[in-house]
Design a protein around this motif. Structure first.
Motif, PDB file in Angstrom:
ATOM      1  N   UNK A 280      36.867  13.786  44.529  1.00 47.98           N
ATOM      2  CA  UNK A 280      35.451  14.111  44.690  1.00 47.98           C
ATOM      3  C   UNK A 280      34.905  13.647  46.035  1.00 47.98           C
ATOM      4  N   UNK A 281      33.822  14.295  46.456  1.00 53.56           N
ATOM      5  CA  UNK A 281      33.205  13.972  47.744  1.00 53.56           C
ATOM      6  C   UNK A 281      32.577  12.587  47.709  1.00 53.56           C
ATOM      7  N   UNK A 282      31.968  12.252  46.578  1.00 51.12           N
ATOM      8  CA  UNK A 282      31.357  10.939  46.404  1.00 51.12           C
ATOM      9  C   UNK A 282      31.889  10.328  45.114  1.00 51.12           C
ATOM     10  N   UNK A 283      31.767   9.000  44.957  1.00 52.90           N
ATOM     11  CA  UNK A 283      32.234   8.366  43.731  1.00 52.90           C
ATOM     12  C   UNK A 283      31.309   8.733  42.567  1.00 52.90           C
ATOM     13  N   UNK A 284      31.889   8.777  41.373  1.00 56.89           N
ATOM     14  CA  UNK A 284      31.110   9.112  40.178  1.00 56.89           C
ATOM     15  C   UNK A 284      31.351  10.543  39.736  1.00 56.89           C
ATOM     16  N   UNK A 285      31.086  10.801  38.463  1.00 61.45           N
ATOM     17  CA  UNK A 285      31.367  12.125  37.898  1.00 61.45           C
ATOM     18  C   UNK A 285      30.434  13.207  38.434  1.00 61.45           C
ATOM     19  N   UNK A 286      29.344  12.805  39.085  1.00 61.51           N
ATOM     20  CA  UNK A 286      28.448  13.796  39.673  1.00 61.51           C
ATOM     21  C   UNK A 286      28.856  14.168  41.100  1.00 61.51           C
ATOM     22  N   UNK A 287      29.865  13.495  41.637  1.00 64.35           N
ATOM     23  CA  UNK A 287      30.338  13.832  42.982  1.00 64.35           C
ATOM     24  C   UNK A 287      30.958  15.224  43.011  1.00 64.35           C
ATOM     25  N   UNK A 288      30.691  15.981  44.052  1.00 65.06           N
ATOM     26  CA  UNK A 288      31.211  17.349  44.150  1.00 65.06           C
ATOM     27  C   UNK A 288      32.732  17.340  44.239  1.00 65.06           C
ATOM     28  N   UNK A 289      33.406  18.186  43.433  1.00 69.53           N
ATOM     29  CA  UNK A 289      34.867  18.257  43.493  1.00 69.53           C
ATOM     30  C   UNK A 289      35.335  18.801  44.850  1.00 69.53           C
TER      31      UNK A 289
END
Length: 294
Positions: free
Chosen positions: A52-61
């Protein structure tokens, strides 16, 4: 030649102590460098991990990691690793999945989630009593452990507010979720009515409506196919969910002082039903969140 050798001997005798120190320091530095470089390297153990682009499940794949890939760890944050691939591209991946060796049937948003489970009461705080004076705290811990076991199969990172019969003070419970940067929080309880055998059924409570708690409660409640009456989703002013900044719910899975309910509560079969239903509800909630980008 003999003079040169003699000079070297005299020099070594004179400076052996500082020379030895330098050698030890160099050896230590080289060893530490090798260890640190080794520690910063990791090999992907299971396939299809999302980068992902950012950490966490909301980060863009960004991409999908393959089993056997060698990665360099750049930094760690909230259980996630920022890594660099062989092609020099970077991204974030759930650290606990990178370390996992047991394959997953499917990597889902739930696999990448950090979930705090709170077995209500404990220690001197026994909770509600059954008709035959059994303690609520015993069964909340049993149930939470079963839920943890089921969640482990999904790959999720699970943290318990307690794993033994000890008291965890109410004010500290929400902080467990916040300190571990949890994605979800669930508190397990069993209800009690003013009179024995007066009430029956299970209820799913939320406090905050706009931080995801209400939708989480709806999804978990909908997944519960239990032999007791489903009393639905209700607002509940409980500290452990009121003071929680992450999506948080409280499950009352039957009445301790109802003879029929307690028969189920103490049943491993009933607890397993709840434990298997919880991951389904969590998965449905997280899938909705990812799809809607909330």
């Amino acid at each position: 030649m003999k003079k040169v050798i003699e000079l070297i001997k005299q020099w070594l005798i004179k400076f052996w102590a500082p020379l030895a120190i330098v050698i030890v320091m160099l050896s230590t530095a080289i060893s530490l460098t090798v260890v640190m470089l080794h520690k910063q390297q990791i090999t992907v153990q299971i396939p299809n991990l999302t980068l992902r682009k950012h950490y966490g499940i909301q980060g863009s794949p960004i991409s999908v990691l393959k089993k056997g890939e060698h990665l360099q760890i750049i930094q760690k944050k909230e259980g996630w690793y920022q890594v660099r691939r062989d092609d020099e591209s970077t991204g974030w991946v759930a650290g606990w999945l990178l370390k996992r060796k047991e394959p997953l049937k499917k990597v889902t948003p739930l696999s990448e989630a950090t979930i705090v489970l709170d077995p209500g009461h404990g220690g001197s705080d026994v909770g509600s009593l059954s008709i035959n004076n059994k303690y609520e705290k015993t069964y909340t811990l049993q149930l939470a452990k079963r839920v943890k076991k089921e969640l482990a199969k999904t790959g999720a990172r699970v943290i318990m507010t307690r794993s033994t019969d000890k008291i965890v003070y109410l004010a500290k419970i929400p902080k467990v979720a916040e300190d571990n940067h949890a994605d979800l929080f669930l508190s397990f309880h069993f209800d009690s009515a003013p009179e024995k055998n007066q009430a029956t059924g299970f209820t799913t409570y939320y406090y905050h409506r706009n931080n995801g708690s209400y939708n989480l409660a709806k999804n978990v409640n909908a997944a519960m196919n239990l032999p007791l009456t489903n009393k639905g989703v209700e607002f509940g002013d409980f500290l452990v969910i009121r003071q929680n900044t992450v999506p948080a719910i409280l499950l009352e899975s039957g009445y301790m002082n109802n003879k029929k309910d307690f028969k189920y509560i103490k049943s491993s079969k009933y607890q397993e039903k709840v434990a298997k239903a919880v991951p389904v509800g969590l998965q449905n909630y997280l899938t909705d969140q990812v799809e809607t980008g909330q």
